[in-house]
Design an enzyme around this catalytic site. Sequence first.
Site, short mmCIF file in Angstrom:
data_model
loop_
_atom_site.label_atom_id
_atom_site.label_comp_id
_atom_site.label_asym_id
_atom_site.label_seq_id
_atom_site.Cartn_x
_atom_site.Cartn_y
_atom_site.Cartn_z
N GLU A 129 45.91 29.56 39.87
CA GLU A 129 45.57 30.90 39.35
C GLU A 129 44.69 30.92 38.11
OE1 GLU A 129 49.26 33.13 39.06
OE2 GLU A 129 49.36 33.32 41.24
N GLU A 175 49.79 31.99 48.41
CA GLU A 175 51.06 32.45 47.82
C GLU A 175 51.24 33.91 48.22
OE1 GLU A 175 51.85 32.18 43.61
OE2 GLU A 175 51.09 30.14 43.46
#
Length: 449
Positions: free
Chosen positions: A232, A352
């Site tokens: 991320e 995810e």
Amino acid sequence: MSHKLQKGRRGEGLEAMLAANRVLYPILGLASCVAFIYMSFGDLAWDLGVHVREPEMSFVGRNGTRFVVDGKAFYVNGWNSYWLMDQAVEENSRPRVRAMLQAGAKMGLTVCRTWAFNDGAYNALQVSPGHFDERVFKALDRVIVEARRHGIRLLLCLTNNLDAYGGKTQYVKWAWEEGIGLSSSNDSFFFDPSIRGYFKNYIKAILTRKNHLNDIQYKDDPTIFAWELMNEPRCMSDVSGNTLQEWIEEMAAYVKSIDKNHLLTIGLEGFYGPASSHKLSLNPGPWFSTLGSDFIRNSNVSNLDFASVHIYPDQWEVGVALDQKINYISKWLLSHIEDGDRELKKPVLFTEFGLSDQTKDFNHSHRDVLYKSIFDIVYRSVRKGRAGAGAFVWQFMVPGMQEYADDFGFVPEEKPSMYSLIKKQSCRLLKLGHGKDLLKRKFGKVCLE
Ligand SMILES: *[C@@H]1O[C@H](CO)[C@@H](O)[C@H](O)[C@H]1NC(C)=O
Ligand SMILES: *[C@@H]1O[C@H](CO)[C@@H](O)[C@H](O)[C@H]1NC(C)=O
Ligand SMILES: *[C@@H]1O[C@H](CO)[C@@H](O)[C@H](O)[C@H]1NC(C)=O
Ligand SMILES: *[C@@H]1O[C@H](CO)[C@@H](O)[C@H](O)[C@H]1NC(C)=O
């Protein structure tokens, strides 16, 4: 075929047994013989540290927007268990790794995303820049070998934007402590040349690590599905996106200069930035275009093989009711699949997704409904030959790991409806890719039950 047995007292008994097996080779054929040896001696070999040949596996490659292995479609149905290396360090927690990979294989899952880093935290792999704890490296070795034994491939992430397990903040702290850091801002991870050097050293150490259980360098091990640069990444100090873009270009080129075998991705959440002004309205809100990441521009770098996207309707506050959340994330998925097809010409993985159990009115059946809507979109994409190729649940655990649960983790066997939903997804993807004959083979057995 060589068994790479270590010479030594402990190896001799095994060697004799393997010699006996050699007589059987012409009868059993290569593949079944490897499996036979592996099943017979895998545990023993693990415990004794003896080198035994592992099940055959080829590298996953890519043809346009599709993943391929041995010239055939490779279907991706995956999950996250970030904790595998961490739990493999100490003997008392080590059995969890095997239990998790076994559970994944039973659901027909093919790829597990997990951390190949721990920068300076408890049981750190990288203790300080360029210094590694061999004990922890051996734990990562074990994770890789164990995955292969279960027919699971690994998406290995190389560092974290967040503070968990060190990540960019730890790198910046190191540079600061050594008196070479340009800035104490943790975004200097991306722009400080010394810190870029630290991270490149890390990349090199991981990619060229020789696994102590099988002597294979990580860069040559097909158990690894792909590398992921960072979990991320965000660089909010430069909203133009140029800083992160340059970092991605440099790091992607560096990985490929060492390892041309493996696929590579960034680890993005998928937010659109200034280079995709026509798509900004698809972000969960205006703030998300100011994170310094830019999905299409970043993912379009030629050294990257596929794009990644995350899905967190609760954290992104895209609605209170379940149907609002589903409505939003459906558009989010379809938009990124379209990017993969039209702009990137690369596969897109939803690496995810999760629904928090800490929101008001949470109800487990909501998870079933939302996850099914994601699986359906992925399935339709694969069926039509489009870029959306797979989705990874965040996150699975095995019993006794409550402290790792966050808002999203669960033990799949303890949620029967979820368990069967995930398995169904594996099986219908498998059927698309391989037809009925493969159903009779390893994962096929899972699907016939
Ligand atoms: C890639 O896929 C295309 C279309 O499906 C096919 O024609 C081509 O042979 C494939 N290329 C390789 C290298 O497998
Ligand atoms: C960045 O650094 C600050 C301290 O300067 C820290 O509090 C914060 O958690 C760090 N991490 C991220 C992801 O911003
Ligand atoms: C992606 O990169 C290619 C060149 O590799 C370029 O032609 C194309 O315009 C880029 N697309 C976007 C949306 O940046
Ligand atoms: C959970 O949600 C489902 C469907 O939305 C509903 O039928 C069920 O009664 C709910 N259960 C609880 C305990 O609220």
